[in-house]
Design a protein around this motif. Structure first.
Motif, PDB file in Angstrom:
ATOM      1  N   ASP A 123       0.732  -1.081   0.193  1.00  0.00           N
ATOM      2  CA  ASP A 123      -0.110  -0.163  -0.173  1.00  0.00           C
ATOM      3  C   ASP A 123       0.851   1.576   0.188  1.00  0.00           C
ATOM      4  OD1 ASP A 123      -2.886  -1.445   0.836  1.00  0.00           O
ATOM      5  OD2 ASP A 123      -1.434  -1.507   2.676  1.00  0.00           O
ATOM      6  N   TYR A 124       0.702   2.144  -0.746  1.00  0.00           N
ATOM      7  CA  TYR A 124       0.643   3.567  -0.536  1.00  0.00           C
ATOM      8  C   TYR A 124       0.215   4.447  -0.394  1.00  0.00           C
ATOM      9  CZ  TYR A 124       4.411   1.394  -3.188  1.00  0.00           C
ATOM     10  OH  TYR A 124       5.658   0.137  -3.516  1.00  0.00           O
ATOM     11  N   ALA A 125       0.756   6.026   0.662  1.00  0.00           N
ATOM     12  CA  ALA A 125       0.250   6.662   0.844  1.00  0.00           C
ATOM     13  C   ALA A 125       0.353   7.361  -0.236  1.00  0.00           C
ATOM     14  CB  ALA A 125       0.921   7.444   2.338  1.00  0.00           C
ATOM     15  N   VAL A 126      -0.810   8.223  -0.976  1.00  0.00           N
ATOM     16  CA  VAL A 126      -0.808   9.567  -2.228  1.00  0.00           C
ATOM     17  C   VAL A 126      -1.534  10.314  -1.847  1.00  0.00           C
ATOM     18  CG1 VAL A 126      -0.984   9.364  -4.752  1.00  0.00           C
ATOM     19  CG2 VAL A 126      -0.056   7.579  -3.860  1.00  0.00           C
ATOM     20  N   LEU A 127      -0.664  11.006  -2.329  1.00  0.00           N
ATOM     21  CA  LEU A 127      -1.615  13.417  -1.929  1.00  0.00           C
ATOM     22  C   LEU A 127      -1.590  13.912  -2.976  1.00  0.00           C
ATOM     23  CD1 LEU A 127      -2.629  15.243  -0.193  1.00  0.00           C
ATOM     24  CD2 LEU A 127      -0.404  16.120  -0.418  1.00  0.00           C
ATOM     25  N   TYR A 128      -2.810  13.818  -3.677  1.00  0.00           N
ATOM     26  CA  TYR A 128      -3.049  15.274  -5.035  1.00  0.00           C
ATOM     27  C   TYR A 128      -3.258  16.441  -4.359  1.00  0.00           C
ATOM     28  CZ  TYR A 128      -3.667  10.386  -7.661  1.00  0.00           C
ATOM     29  OH  TYR A 128      -3.157   9.031  -7.403  1.00  0.00           O
ATOM     30  N   PHE A 129      -2.961  16.870  -4.967  1.00  0.00           N
ATOM     31  CA  PHE A 129      -2.672  18.165  -4.567  1.00  0.00           C
ATOM     32  C   PHE A 129      -3.944  19.417  -3.913  1.00  0.00           C
ATOM     33  CE2 PHE A 129       1.529  17.245  -7.042  1.00  0.00           C
ATOM     34  CZ  PHE A 129       1.555  16.861  -5.119  1.00  0.00           C
TER      35      PHE A 129
ATOM     36  N   GLY B 252       5.188   6.855   0.214  1.00  0.00           N
ATOM     37  CA  GLY B 252       5.618   5.711   0.974  1.00  0.00           C
ATOM     38  C   GLY B 252       4.178   4.566   2.265  1.00  0.00           C
ATOM     39  N   HIS B 253       4.331   4.467   3.256  1.00  0.00           N
ATOM     40  CA  HIS B 253       4.158   3.396   3.992  1.00  0.00           C
ATOM     41  C   HIS B 253       2.960   4.235   4.700  1.00  0.00           C
ATOM     42  CE1 HIS B 253       7.498   1.645   4.882  1.00  0.00           C
ATOM     43  NE2 HIS B 253       7.574   0.419   4.645  1.00  0.00           N
ATOM     44  N   ALA B 254       1.889   3.751   4.163  1.00  0.00           N
ATOM     45  CA  ALA B 254       0.464   4.048   4.380  1.00  0.00           C
ATOM     46  C   ALA B 254      -0.117   4.269   5.767  1.00  0.00           C
ATOM     47  CB  ALA B 254      -0.766   3.331   3.782  1.00  0.00           C
ATOM     48  N   CYS B 255       0.753   3.491   7.000  1.00  0.00           N
ATOM     49  CA  CYS B 255       0.457   3.412   8.380  1.00  0.00           C
ATOM     50  C   CYS B 255       0.381   4.355   9.003  1.00  0.00           C
ATOM     51  CB  CYS B 255       0.630   1.984   8.931  1.00  0.00           C
ATOM     52  SG  CYS B 255       2.663   2.492   9.019  1.00  0.00           S
ATOM     53  N   LEU B 256       1.189   5.711   8.828  1.00  0.00           N
ATOM     54  CA  LEU B 256       1.151   7.165   9.402  1.00  0.00           C
ATOM     55  C   LEU B 256      -0.155   7.707   9.142  1.00  0.00           C
ATOM     56  CD1 LEU B 256       4.774   7.186   9.540  1.00  0.00           C
ATOM     57  CD2 LEU B 256       4.005   6.042  10.622  1.00  0.00           C
ATOM     58  N   GLN B 257      -1.111   8.729  10.766  1.00  0.00           N
ATOM     59  CA  GLN B 257      -1.784   9.116  11.075  1.00  0.00           C
ATOM     60  C   GLN B 257      -1.134  10.787   9.848  1.00  0.00           C
ATOM     61  OE1 GLN B 257      -4.958   8.347  11.622  1.00  0.00           O
ATOM     62  NE2 GLN B 257      -5.995   9.966  10.507  1.00  0.00           N
ATOM     63  N   TYR B 258      -0.059  10.951  10.460  1.00  0.00           N
ATOM     64  CA  TYR B 258      -0.245  11.884   9.721  1.00  0.00           C
ATOM     65  C   TYR B 258      -0.037  12.309   8.799  1.00  0.00           C
ATOM     66  CZ  TYR B 258       4.750  11.552   8.045  1.00  0.00           C
ATOM     67  OH  TYR B 258       6.074  11.304   6.754  1.00  0.00           O
ATOM     68  N   LYS B 259      -0.186  11.107   7.530  1.00  0.00           N
ATOM     69  CA  LYS B 259      -0.272  11.599   6.309  1.00  0.00           C
ATOM     70  C   LYS B 259      -1.210  11.104   5.784  1.00  0.00           C
ATOM     71  CE  LYS B 259       3.919   8.652   5.384  1.00  0.00           C
ATOM     72  NZ  LYS B 259       5.117   7.407   5.062  1.00  0.00           N
ATOM     73  N   LEU B 260      -2.103  10.669   6.309  1.00  0.00           N
ATOM     74  CA  LEU B 260      -4.237  10.875   5.471  1.00  0.00           C
ATOM     75  C   LEU B 260      -4.524  12.500   6.893  1.00  0.00           C
ATOM     76  CD1 LEU B 260      -4.876   6.873   7.348  1.00  0.00           C
ATOM     77  CD2 LEU B 260      -3.979   7.953   4.847  1.00  0.00           C
ATOM     78  N   ASP B 261      -3.595  12.741   7.795  1.00  0.00           N
ATOM     79  CA  ASP B 261      -4.661  14.443   7.900  1.00  0.00           C
ATOM     80  C   ASP B 261      -3.814  15.385   6.720  1.00  0.00           C
ATOM     81  OD1 ASP B 261      -5.040  12.689  10.514  1.00  0.00           O
ATOM     82  OD2 ASP B 261      -3.684  13.022  11.503  1.00  0.00           O
ATOM     83  N   LEU B 262      -2.789  14.643   6.429  1.00  0.00           N
ATOM     84  CA  LEU B 262      -2.368  15.933   5.868  1.00  0.00           C
ATOM     85  C   LEU B 262      -3.349  15.850   3.919  1.00  0.00           C
ATOM     86  CD1 LEU B 262       0.070  17.963   5.138  1.00  0.00           C
ATOM     87  CD2 LEU B 262       1.367  15.743   4.264  1.00  0.00           C
ATOM     88  N   GLY B 263      -3.953  14.882   4.060  1.00  0.00           N
ATOM     89  CA  GLY B 263      -5.251  14.475   2.952  1.00  0.00           C
ATOM     90  C   GLY B 263      -4.636  13.682   1.989  1.00  0.00           C
ATOM     91  N   ALA B 264      -3.537  12.606   2.857  1.00  0.00           N
ATOM     92  CA  ALA B 264      -3.403  11.467   1.044  1.00  0.00           C
ATOM     93  C   ALA B 264      -4.761  10.313   1.518  1.00  0.00           C
ATOM     94  CB  ALA B 264      -1.995  11.109   1.673  1.00  0.00           C
ATOM     95  N   ILE B 265      -4.630   9.863   0.056  1.00  0.00           N
ATOM     96  CA  ILE B 265      -5.605   8.519   0.274  1.00  0.00           C
ATOM     97  C   ILE B 265      -3.823   7.063  -0.207  1.00  0.00           C
ATOM     98  CG2 ILE B 265      -7.087   9.590  -0.509  1.00  0.00           C
ATOM     99  CD1 ILE B 265      -6.101   8.532  -3.777  1.00  0.00           C
TER     100      ILE B 265
END
Length: 210
Positions: A45-51, A179-192
């Protein structure tokens, strides 16, 4: 499609870049034989941010308005690497990995660029937060970073991420591979979160020269 971690015996800039272009994110690992290896991972799985999804919290907005910092690219990679290594108790940026990155940084490659993004105090006396990553085509991939642990600089790590996201958007990057999708701050930033097959479809589309 069934495995994710591999080990490579040599810290080769050429192999590192080939792995990166294939979608691997390489760190390091010391195995049972006490030898340290390059550790390429092709993630499930990947955390990906579309701007257009970039989220800026109220606290970060206040820091932007406060304007008591300088955000720069590629000012002092050595200092950034040293600061990251000191920040993380179990840092995977060992001597061989650092030397490999510095080699890559000083010898530019087609369709691959190693970058650092840094936040300093106004007088450049303090490196507050920073990260390293690389660009391939129109995709930026984060590797690792740090921010000073102190009340004075609370939320500056999040500030660095937001400013980087805005920079990448301004430069017309297609997406940000976190990268890794398991860290909450990435989702808080808007990543899917994208599964490997969906990620690789996007990766192969946008890591070519456009």
């Amino acid at each position: 499609m069934q495995e994710n971690y591999y080990a490579y015996e040599y810290f080769s800039p050429t192999m590192y870049i080939k792995l990166a272009k294939a979608g691997f994110i390489s760190t390091t690992a010391t195995l049972a034989n006490k030898k340290t290896y390059l550790l390429p991972e092709i993630q499930f799985d990947y955390a990906v941010l579309y701007f257009e999804n970039l989220h800026i919290s109220k606290k970060v907005k206040k820091l932007i308005q406060k304007d008591d910092f300088i955000f720069v690219k590629n000012k002092n990679l050595n200092l950034v690497l040293e600061s990251i290594d000191n920040f993380h108790k179990d840092s995977w940026i060992n001597k061989e990995y650092k030397e490999m990155l510095l080699d890559i940084y000083s010898n530019k490659q087609d369709n691959f660029e190693l970058l650092s993004f840094e936040i300093y105090s106004k007088d450049y006396s303090t490196l507050i937060a920073a990260e390293i990553g690389y660009t391939i085509g129109s995709v930026y991939t984060s590797l690792t970073g740090f921010s000073i642990r102190s009340k004075k600089y609370n939320n500056y790590g999040k500030l660095q991420l937001v400013l980087l996201g805005k920079y990448l958007q301004h430069k017309n990057y297609k997406f940000w591979n976190l990268g890794h999708a398991c860290l909450q701050y990435k989702l808080d930033l808007g990543a899917i979160i994208l599964k490997r097959d969906a990620f690789l479809e996007q990766w192969q589309k946008y890591t070519k020269f456009l």
